[in-house]
Design an enzyme around this catalytic site. Structure first.
Site, PDB file in Angstrom:
ATOM      1  N   ASP A 132       2.444  93.457 140.874  1.00 15.63           N
ATOM      2  CA  ASP A 132       3.198  93.651 139.638  1.00 15.63           C
ATOM      3  C   ASP A 132       4.029  94.922 139.758  1.00 15.63           C
ATOM      4  OD1 ASP A 132       3.930  92.859 137.044  1.00 15.63           O
ATOM      5  OD2 ASP A 132       2.539  94.282 136.153  1.00 15.63           O
ATOM      6  N   TYR A 134       7.274  97.533 138.106  1.00 15.88           N
ATOM      7  CA  TYR A 134       7.562  98.329 136.899  1.00 15.88           C
ATOM      8  C   TYR A 134       9.070  98.562 136.915  1.00 15.88           C
ATOM      9  CZ  TYR A 134       6.365 102.198 133.588  1.00 15.88           C
ATOM     10  OH  TYR A 134       6.213 103.026 132.498  1.00 15.88           O
ATOM     11  N   HIS A 139      12.036  99.863 129.773  1.00 13.80           N
ATOM     12  CA  HIS A 139      10.593  99.888 129.518  1.00 13.80           C
ATOM     13  C   HIS A 139       9.967 101.183 130.024  1.00 13.80           C
ATOM     14  CE1 HIS A 139       6.433  98.655 129.202  1.00 13.80           C
ATOM     15  NE2 HIS A 139       6.260  98.749 130.513  1.00 13.80           N
ATOM     16  N   ARG A 148       5.008 111.311 127.468  1.00 13.22           N
ATOM     17  CA  ARG A 148       5.366 112.601 128.078  1.00 13.22           C
ATOM     18  C   ARG A 148       6.551 113.289 127.411  1.00 13.22           C
ATOM     19  NH1 ARG A 148       4.429 109.150 132.316  1.00 13.22           N
ATOM     20  NH2 ARG A 148       6.655 108.778 132.570  1.00 13.22           N
ATOM     21  N   GLU A 205       2.797  91.250 127.923  1.00 14.13           N
ATOM     22  CA  GLU A 205       3.922  91.818 128.654  1.00 14.13           C
ATOM     23  C   GLU A 205       4.857  90.689 129.070  1.00 14.13           C
ATOM     24  OE1 GLU A 205       2.816  94.387 131.857  1.00 14.13           O
ATOM     25  OE2 GLU A 205       1.895  95.872 130.543  1.00 14.13           O
ATOM     26  N   GLU A 207       7.389  89.076 131.241  1.00 13.09           N
ATOM     27  CA  GLU A 207       7.791  89.248 132.639  1.00 13.09           C
ATOM     28  C   GLU A 207       8.278  87.928 133.226  1.00 13.09           C
ATOM     29  OE1 GLU A 207       5.096  91.324 135.189  1.00 13.09           O
ATOM     30  OE2 GLU A 207       4.116  92.422 133.552  1.00 13.09           O
ATOM     31  N   ASP A 239       1.670  89.212 131.583  1.00 12.99           N
ATOM     32  CA  ASP A 239       0.635  90.031 132.215  1.00 12.99           C
ATOM     33  C   ASP A 239      -0.094  90.792 131.115  1.00 12.99           C
ATOM     34  OD1 ASP A 239      -0.843  90.998 134.326  1.00 12.99           O
ATOM     35  OD2 ASP A 239       0.482  92.694 134.686  1.00 12.99           O
ATOM     36  N   ARG A 243      -4.270  98.259 126.468  1.00 15.73           N
ATOM     37  CA  ARG A 243      -3.648  99.590 126.538  1.00 15.73           C
ATOM     38  C   ARG A 243      -4.667 100.728 126.419  1.00 15.73           C
ATOM     39  NH1 ARG A 243       1.194  98.502 128.834  1.00 15.73           N
ATOM     40  NH2 ARG A 243       2.363  96.949 127.642  1.00 15.73           N
ATOM     41  N   GLN A 246      -6.534 100.993 129.656  1.00 15.09           N
ATOM     42  CA  GLN A 246      -5.623 101.523 130.678  1.00 15.09           C
ATOM     43  C   GLN A 246      -5.417 103.027 130.532  1.00 15.09           C
ATOM     44  OE1 GLN A 246      -1.890  99.452 130.869  1.00 15.09           O
ATOM     45  NE2 GLN A 246      -1.036 100.785 132.432  1.00 15.09           N
ATOM     46  N   TYR A 250      -6.392 104.863 134.104  1.00 11.78           N
ATOM     47  CA  TYR A 250      -5.306 104.691 135.075  1.00 11.78           C
ATOM     48  C   TYR A 250      -5.061 105.915 135.962  1.00 11.78           C
ATOM     49  CZ  TYR A 250      -1.654 107.466 132.730  1.00 11.78           C
ATOM     50  OH  TYR A 250      -0.900 108.480 132.210  1.00 11.78           O
ATOM     51  N   LYS A 259      -5.881  95.324 133.397  1.00 12.10           N
ATOM     52  CA  LYS A 259      -4.944  94.287 133.826  1.00 12.10           C
ATOM     53  C   LYS A 259      -5.618  93.111 134.524  1.00 12.10           C
ATOM     54  CE  LYS A 259      -0.892  96.454 133.088  1.00 12.10           C
ATOM     55  NZ  LYS A 259       0.293  95.889 132.436  1.00 12.10           N
ATOM     56  N   THR A 263      -3.720  87.019 133.816  1.00 18.38           N
ATOM     57  CA  THR A 263      -2.263  86.993 133.921  1.00 18.38           C
ATOM     58  C   THR A 263      -1.855  85.536 133.801  1.00 18.38           C
ATOM     59  OG1 THR A 263      -2.188  88.930 135.386  1.00 18.38           O
ATOM     60  CG2 THR A 263      -0.258  87.495 135.365  1.00 18.38           C
ATOM     61  N   THR A 356       7.143  94.550 132.716  1.00 18.02           N
ATOM     62  CA  THR A 356       7.702  94.279 131.385  1.00 18.02           C
ATOM     63  C   THR A 356       9.219  94.381 131.391  1.00 18.02           C
ATOM     64  OG1 THR A 356       5.694  95.140 130.352  1.00 18.02           O
ATOM     65  CG2 THR A 356       7.651  94.973 128.969  1.00 18.02           C
ATOM     66  N   GLU A 370       5.806  98.872 122.880  1.00 19.46           N
ATOM     67  CA  GLU A 370       7.157  99.329 122.538  1.00 19.46           C
ATOM     68  C   GLU A 370       7.592  98.845 121.160  1.00 19.46           C
ATOM     69  OE1 GLU A 370      10.062  99.322 126.090  1.00 19.46           O
ATOM     70  OE2 GLU A 370       8.546  97.819 126.581  1.00 19.46           O
TER      71      GLU A 370
END
Length: 426
Positions: A132, A134, A139, A148, A205, A207, A239, A243, A246, A250, A259, A263, A356, A370
């Protein structure tokens, strides 16, 4: 993108499966029999094993090999693009309105054409590995901003290489399979220690994925100029993501339990050749990628995507997102070239997915994280309810298509319904 090509089988202009498409899938008649390979045409499935038995592929690489009598597309995908093109051309010829070979053969039509509601659609490939990516800048920027801040939204490597992780192939399931809410560790911001239990922040997600054909030898990379030769076809992908699990697990190695529980993919695999009329340029890449990632020509495709939500108390599906595959920053060819540049060997049936797919507007965001901006902007539903995350009983449906003039090349849909978590073993 205007086409006068027509099949002797009547196909509605809104159907995803005209003669221009002919996606491959694995099916089993509800009346019984073994799984075998077919293509979708209008509201029918055309049995390729029956056509092969009747001798209609005698001039192709599949002749005499029972390729289409198998329960997965893997053997066919391993043959490579020349074989795929010849088979596709032969199937299109047999379905043409002015071709009598199938049209006027009542016995073969009865054996080979199944109403789609009379078959069970199965997982189209035996997936050995799943990666998978990114690849959506929208996204990645949105998620980075949430966690951040805007000034540090993208990590320093993001515009230099396609970021990805190795997923779990064993839990890739076909559309229509229920998805159980996962259990795991979570650490809320106000908790002193992690908690264990069902995920409270279950997400979808949006995808697209692509299945690999012949693959490459261990130690040999796939040059970007040859990368698309590896793509057999594309599928819709959801997918599913937990959250809260994760967020705790992560660092430093990335997603794991968040994850690996499910899927979902669509049963129909749209050949790359069917998408060629809809090829477009992707976003401008700045800075310019390193030479091994520089792709000549357009590497994106104009594929419209929609996400619908139904659930208890939601009578009709509500569209909650509308995005497009062309928004991806990193192309499929770039992702394959990067995946293999260190010598990783891809194999027939491997699944690579985009990550995503989000766009530039609020209604084009590809996940609940989002759409609700990490829970601060609840999603308003038509029945007066709100959603921050997915609830038990919710069903997510993803669909996608390319719009021609008077026809569509579509993917059908991938759906999954959320079931409550199993009893907490703790």
């Amino acid at each position: 993108m205007v086409s006068t090509e027509r099949s002797f089988i009547e196909v509605d202009p809104q159907s995803h499966f005209p003669i221009h498409n002919l996606p491959y899938g694995v099916f089993r008649p509800l009346s019984g029999g073994d799984p075998r390979i077919g293509v979708a045409i209008g509201s029918y499935v055309l049995d390729l094993a029956a056509l092969d038995k009747a001798g209609h592929f005698h001039a192709t690489a599949v002749a005499g090999k029972d390729i289409f009598s198998q329960p997965s597309l893997n053997a066919f995908m391993a043959l490579g693009r020349t074989a795929w093109r010849k088979v596709r051309a032969q199937v299109q010829q047999l379905l043409r309105a002015d071709e009598p070979a199938l049209r006027d053969d009542a016995v073969l039509r009865a054996a080979a054409l199944h109403p789609i509601h009379d078959v069970e659609l199965l997982l189209p490939a035996q997936i050995g590995d799943y990666t998978d990516f990114y690849a959506s800048k929208y996204h990645a920027s949105n998620v980075g901003t949430m966690f951040r801040g805007k000034e540090n939204a993208l990590m320093p490597n993001w515009t230099h290489l396609p970021v990805g992780y190795h997923g779990r192939a064993s839990s890739v399931v076909v559309s229509g399979t229920d998805v159980r809410r996962p259990l795991g560790q979570m650490k809320p911001a106000d908790a002193q220690a992690p908690l264990f239990g069902p995920s409270r922040q279950l997400d979808f997600e949006l995808e697209l994925g692509w299945l690999i054909g012949p693959g490459n030898e261990l130690g040999q990379s796939v040059p970007i100029e040859q990368a698309e030769e590896q793509i057999f076809g594309l599928v819709l992908v959801n997918d599913w993501s937990a959250r809260d699990i994760q967020a705790w697990e992560y660092q430093p190695l990335g997603p794991f339990l968040a994850k690996n529980f499910a899927t979902s993919i669509s049963p129909w695999v749209v050949p790359l050749e069917a998408l060629e009329p809809f090829r477009v340029a992707g976003p401008e890449q700045e800075p310019a990628p390193l030479p091994y990632l520089q792709q000549a020509g357009a590497g994106a495709f104009d594929i419209q995507l929609q996400v619908g939500l139904t659930g208890e108390g939601i009578e009709t599906s509500q569209t909650i997102s509308a995005s497009n595959f062309k928004y991806l920053y990193w192309s499929m060819a770039q992702q394959i070239a990067h995946h293999t540049v260190g010598g990783c060997n891809l194999r027939p049936g491997d699944l690579l997915a985009s990550g995503t797919i989000s766009g530039p507007t609020k209604d084009s965001l590809g996940c609940m994280l989002e759409l609700t901006w990490r829970g601060t902007e609840p999603l308003q539903l038509h029945n007066g309810e709100q959603r921050i995350w997915l609830e038990d009983g919710d069903e997510v449906s993803i669909t996608g298509w390319c719009q021609g003039e008077g026809y569509r090349v579509g993917f059908g849909e991938v759906t999954g319904r959320v079931l409550p978590a199993h009893d907490n073993p703790a």
